[in-house]
Scaffold this active site. Structure first.
Site, PDB file in Angstrom:
ATOM      1  N   LEU A   1     -24.599 -14.374  26.272  1.00 31.86           N
ATOM      2  CA  LEU A   1     -24.667 -13.603  27.510  1.00 31.86           C
ATOM      3  C   LEU A   1     -23.540 -12.580  27.596  1.00 31.86           C
ATOM      4  O   LEU A   1     -23.559 -11.706  28.450  1.00 31.86           O
ATOM      5  CB  LEU A   1     -24.582 -14.541  28.722  1.00 31.86           C
ATOM      6  CG  LEU A   1     -25.804 -15.409  28.983  1.00 31.86           C
ATOM      7  CD1 LEU A   1     -25.560 -16.300  30.193  1.00 31.86           C
ATOM      8  CD2 LEU A   1     -27.039 -14.551  29.205  1.00 31.86           C
TER       9      LEU A   1
ATOM     10  N   TYR B   1     -23.249 -15.183   8.845  1.00 28.68           N
ATOM     11  CA  TYR B   1     -24.551 -15.481   9.456  1.00 28.68           C
ATOM     12  C   TYR B   1     -24.421 -16.574  10.501  1.00 28.68           C
ATOM     13  O   TYR B   1     -25.182 -16.651  11.450  1.00 28.68           O
ATOM     14  CB  TYR B   1     -25.562 -15.927   8.395  1.00 28.68           C
ATOM     15  CG  TYR B   1     -26.163 -14.767   7.653  1.00 28.68           C
ATOM     16  CD1 TYR B   1     -26.831 -13.739   8.346  1.00 28.68           C
ATOM     17  CD2 TYR B   1     -26.067 -14.670   6.277  1.00 28.68           C
ATOM     18  CE1 TYR B   1     -27.371 -12.658   7.672  1.00 28.68           C
ATOM     19  CE2 TYR B   1     -26.614 -13.592   5.594  1.00 28.68           C
ATOM     20  CZ  TYR B   1     -27.267 -12.582   6.298  1.00 28.68           C
ATOM     21  OH  TYR B   1     -27.800 -11.513   5.634  1.00 28.68           O
TER      22      TYR B   1
ATOM     23  N   CYS C   1     -11.115  -3.165   2.126  1.00 22.75           N
ATOM     24  CA  CYS C   1     -10.840  -4.427   1.432  1.00 22.75           C
ATOM     25  C   CYS C   1     -11.706  -4.555   0.176  1.00 22.75           C
ATOM     26  O   CYS C   1     -11.479  -3.834  -0.783  1.00 22.75           O
ATOM     27  CB  CYS C   1     -10.971  -5.605   2.386  1.00 22.75           C
ATOM     28  SG  CYS C   1      -9.910  -6.971   1.866  1.00 22.75           S
TER      29      CYS C   1
ATOM     30  N   MET D   1     -12.702  -1.224  -0.945  1.00 19.42           N
ATOM     31  CA  MET D   1     -11.674  -0.491  -1.687  1.00 19.42           C
ATOM     32  C   MET D   1     -11.648  -0.980  -3.135  1.00 19.42           C
ATOM     33  O   MET D   1     -11.554  -0.194  -4.078  1.00 19.42           O
ATOM     34  CB  MET D   1     -10.316  -0.710  -1.004  1.00 19.42           C
ATOM     35  CG  MET D   1      -9.107  -0.245  -1.780  1.00 19.42           C
ATOM     36  SD  MET D   1      -8.404  -1.590  -2.808  1.00 19.42           S
ATOM     37  CE  MET D   1      -6.761  -0.934  -3.092  1.00 19.42           C
TER      38      MET D   1
ATOM     39  N   HIS E   1      -7.403  -4.249   6.633  1.00 20.07           N
ATOM     40  CA  HIS E   1      -8.533  -4.070   7.557  1.00 20.07           C
ATOM     41  C   HIS E   1      -8.102  -3.248   8.774  1.00 20.07           C
ATOM     42  O   HIS E   1      -7.668  -3.822   9.768  1.00 20.07           O
ATOM     43  CB  HIS E   1      -9.024  -5.435   8.044  1.00 20.07           C
ATOM     44  CG  HIS E   1      -9.705  -6.242   6.989  1.00 20.07           C
ATOM     45  ND1 HIS E   1     -11.056  -6.206   6.778  1.00 20.07           N
ATOM     46  CD2 HIS E   1      -9.206  -7.105   6.072  1.00 20.07           C
ATOM     47  CE1 HIS E   1     -11.380  -7.008   5.779  1.00 20.07           C
ATOM     48  NE2 HIS E   1     -10.272  -7.568   5.330  1.00 20.07           N
TER      49      HIS E   1
ATOM     50  N   GLU F   1      -9.917  -1.906  10.870  1.00 22.02           N
ATOM     51  CA  GLU F   1     -10.845  -2.101  12.006  1.00 22.02           C
ATOM     52  C   GLU F   1     -10.318  -3.096  13.035  1.00 22.02           C
ATOM     53  O   GLU F   1     -10.695  -3.054  14.197  1.00 22.02           O
ATOM     54  CB  GLU F   1     -12.225  -2.528  11.503  1.00 22.02           C
ATOM     55  CG  GLU F   1     -12.350  -3.945  10.929  1.00 22.02           C
ATOM     56  CD  GLU F   1     -12.019  -4.028   9.432  1.00 22.02           C
ATOM     57  OE1 GLU F   1     -11.309  -3.134   8.930  1.00 22.02           O
ATOM     58  OE2 GLU F   1     -12.455  -4.998   8.780  1.00 22.02           O
TER      59      GLU F   1
HETATM   60  N1  GLN Z   1     -12.961 -10.826  -1.852  1.00 21.11           N
HETATM   61  C1  GLN Z   1     -11.879  -9.910  -1.855  1.00 21.11           C
HETATM   62  C2  GLN Z   1     -10.539 -10.609  -1.964  1.00 21.11           C
HETATM   63  O1  GLN Z   1     -10.417 -11.766  -1.658  1.00 21.11           O
HETATM   64  C3  GLN Z   1     -11.916  -8.984  -0.639  1.00 21.11           C
HETATM   65  C4  GLN Z   1     -11.824  -9.703   0.670  1.00 21.11           C
HETATM   66  C5  GLN Z   1     -12.258  -8.870   1.849  1.00 21.11           C
HETATM   67  O2  GLN Z   1     -13.004  -7.899   1.685  1.00 21.11           O
HETATM   68  N2  GLN Z   1     -11.848  -9.226   3.045  1.00 21.11           N
HETATM   69  O3  GLN Z   1      -9.565 -10.008  -2.336  1.00 21.11           O
END
Ligand code: GLN
Length: 540
Positions: free
Chosen positions: A16, A55, A381, A384, A516, A518
């Site tokens: 909600l 998921y 991450c 990249m 990250h 974001e």
């Molecule tokens: N699997 C990758 C690592 O452990 C990138 C992890 C991610 O994208 N958060 O370095």
């Protein structure tokens, strides 16, 4: 003023938007000058959501202090700008672990350990944030799940006890759903009545009801709910579907939700704050009509899986007067043959974070296509890391280059594990997590992005702090080769000499971040890298 406590529970159905309501209450109280924090209590047994598949639980949000938490903490931070910590996300698993560890140490001196009082006492201790903060005016506590769930019963009992103990210093906000039945052309209040009854049967009388609805509720209906549920009419507010979640705080303010809370507690309400920057943002949002198409190349086709990335793109779009139209592209389906058609019309692409082998070749194909076609590309991450691998395979000509996460025996491990990580065997909470510093190379595109949004830059030396969640790293052994071939390492962690940002300066916008960004975009301060990326997409 003593700290006041607001408990937010949900009834009838899940999804909600309790997190949005909690974040909105936080925002509105902040706008009145109060110091607030928002915390989430989740009834599942996992110690944290870090080991949960997206998921199951959507994105895993990471706090500055390196806790893997529920995505609602992302809403709290984006709405209020507060920095949450590991103390803002608690699960049943953590509560039990604390109590069981204490029992093993013998701290209970021979007592029988029970849900009531031992588990509920530990819940209460954390709800009150004992010994944690000073000077907080409000602690908002959201309880995950729906009233009536077996597993949330101890949380409800803790709230019941706290309300008794705290008197007027605690307020209970209950969020329910008023469905519209098309065949009868009627809005139904019965589920709300039942949900409130269920709460009352646990000894909790809600002070305020927030009714989620797809249709406008008239006063007669609100009056009916008020009467059946023992709640004042002014304390029954409705949360209609909005074109954007960011409209919710002002909608709540218009109906006096914050004023009702203050009145219940006995604090003078005073004038309604204007929320100027927030309203300016909303005006921009309403006016942003031009669409910019962004591809999200990842493996989870689920709104919540890349929540913070989606929101960061939305926010950066709005500040650049455009609507970021996000197209999910399943990397498992991308091939060298279909990549051109799948990415057609995209002004830019995000290569998403992730774990494990599945879908990585598609990400590498996408990275090659956008690099060779000069389409703005932002790898985050794992994204990249895939940009780095693609560059090794196609520019440095190491055809077998890979990450040792995907191929432990690769002879060209351009992405590899750091020394100290190698010895770790446990999965939960053992990654490089939380905020680390990153020193930006002067004159780089990444540095330019941060400099134009000075807020994130901490010192003369262009040092920023960003959040991490990964095990693998750019392998410094290859650094010189990369730089000579045109992929520059422009962000470095000064303490450990780890590569944080790579970019190909000869391209329009081709940047990968090991961290990250974001997680630290907020409504009032969108992240500089997303701002710069969107600008490049607009111009591409
Ligand atoms: N699997 C990758 C690592 O452990 C990138 C992890 C991610 O994208 N958060 O370095």
């Amino acid at each position: 003023m003593d700290t006041k406590y607001i408990f937010v529970t949900g009834g009838v159905v899940s999804s909600l938007g309790k997190g949005i309501i909690s974040a909105s209450i936080g925002k509105l109280l902040q706008a009145r000058g109060y110091k607030v924090t928002i915390q989430k209590f989740d009834p599942y047994i996992n110690i944290d959501p870090g080991t949960l598949n997206p998921y199951e639980h959507g994105e895993c949000y990471v706090t500055e202090d390196g806790m893997e938490t529920d995505l609602d903490l992302g809403h709290y931070e984006r709405f209020t700008g507060i920095h949450t910590t590991r103390h803002n996300s608690i699960t049943t698993g953590r509560i039990y672990k604390t109590v069981i560890d204490r029992e093993r140490r013998g701290d209970y001196l021979g007592k029988t350990i029970q849900v009531v009082p031992h588990i509920t006492d530990e819940i209460k201790r954390r709800m009150l944030r004992e010994g944690l903060d000073e000077g907080l005016d409000f602690v908002i506590t959201e309880v995950g799940g729906t009233i009536g769930d077996i597993e949330s019963a101890p949380f409800m009992e803790a709230i019941r006890q706290l309300r008794w103990q705290l008197g007027r210093d605690a307020v209970c906000v209950h969020l329910t759903y008023v469905p519209y039945l098309k065949a009868a052309d009627e809005l139904k209040t019965k589920p709300t009545q039942h949900s409130v009854k269920e709460l009352q049967s646990m000894g909790i009388q809600p002070d305020i009801l927030v009714l989620r609805t797809e249709r406008h509720l008239d006063d007669a209906l609100r009056l009916k709910v008020a009467g059946f549920c023992n709640v004042d009419l002014e304390c029954v507010v409705q949360s209609e579907d909005m074109p954007s979640i960011y409209e919710v705080p002002v909608n709540m303010q218009r109906q006096g939700l914050d004023a009702a809370i203050l009145r219940k507690i006995g604090i003078p309400v005073g004038e309604t704050p204007p929320m100027k920057p927030w309203n300016e943002f909303l005006t921009k949002q309403r006016n942003a009509k031009r669409e910019v198409h962004i591809a999200l190349v990842g493996k989870y086709d689920l709104q919540d899986a890349y929540k913070s990335i989606r929101e960061s793109l939305n926010l950066a779009g709005i500040y650049n007067d455009v609507k970021a139209k996000i197209h999910f592209i399943n990397s498992e389906e991308l091939t060298a043959e279909n990549v051109a058609t799948r990415l057609e019309g995209m002004a830019g692409i995000i290569i998403c974070p992730g774990f494990g082998q599945r879908g990585i070749e598609g990400k590498i194909i996408a990275a090659e296509y956008t690099r060779t076609h000069d389409i703005p590309t932002f790898g985050i991450c794992l994204g990249m890391q895939m940009m780095v691998i693609e560059f090794a395979r196609n520019v440095l000509d190491y055809k077998d280059a890979n990450s040792s996460e995907m191929d432990a025996a690769t002879p060209h491990n351009v992405i590899d594990m750091m020394g100290e990580q190698k010895s770790i065997t446990q999965m939960g909470g053992t990654m490089r997590l939380g905020a680390y510093e990153c020193e930006l190379k002067e004159g780089s595109r990444a540095a330019e992005a941060y400099e134009s949004e000075t807020l994130k830059v901490k010192s003369e030396k262009l040092i920023v702090s960003e959040r991490h969640r990964h095990r693998y790293e750019f392998n410094n052994k290859y650094k010189e080769e990369y730089e000579a071939a045109g992929m520059k390492c422009v962000g470095i962690n000064p303490a450990a000499d780890l590569v944080e940002i790579v970019e190909v300066p000869e391209k329009e916008w081709y940047i990968g971040a090991q961290f990250h960004p974001e997680y630290s975009s907020t409504v009032l301060h969108p992240h500089p890298l997303f701002m710069s990326f969107i600008k490049a997409c607009i111009n591409s």
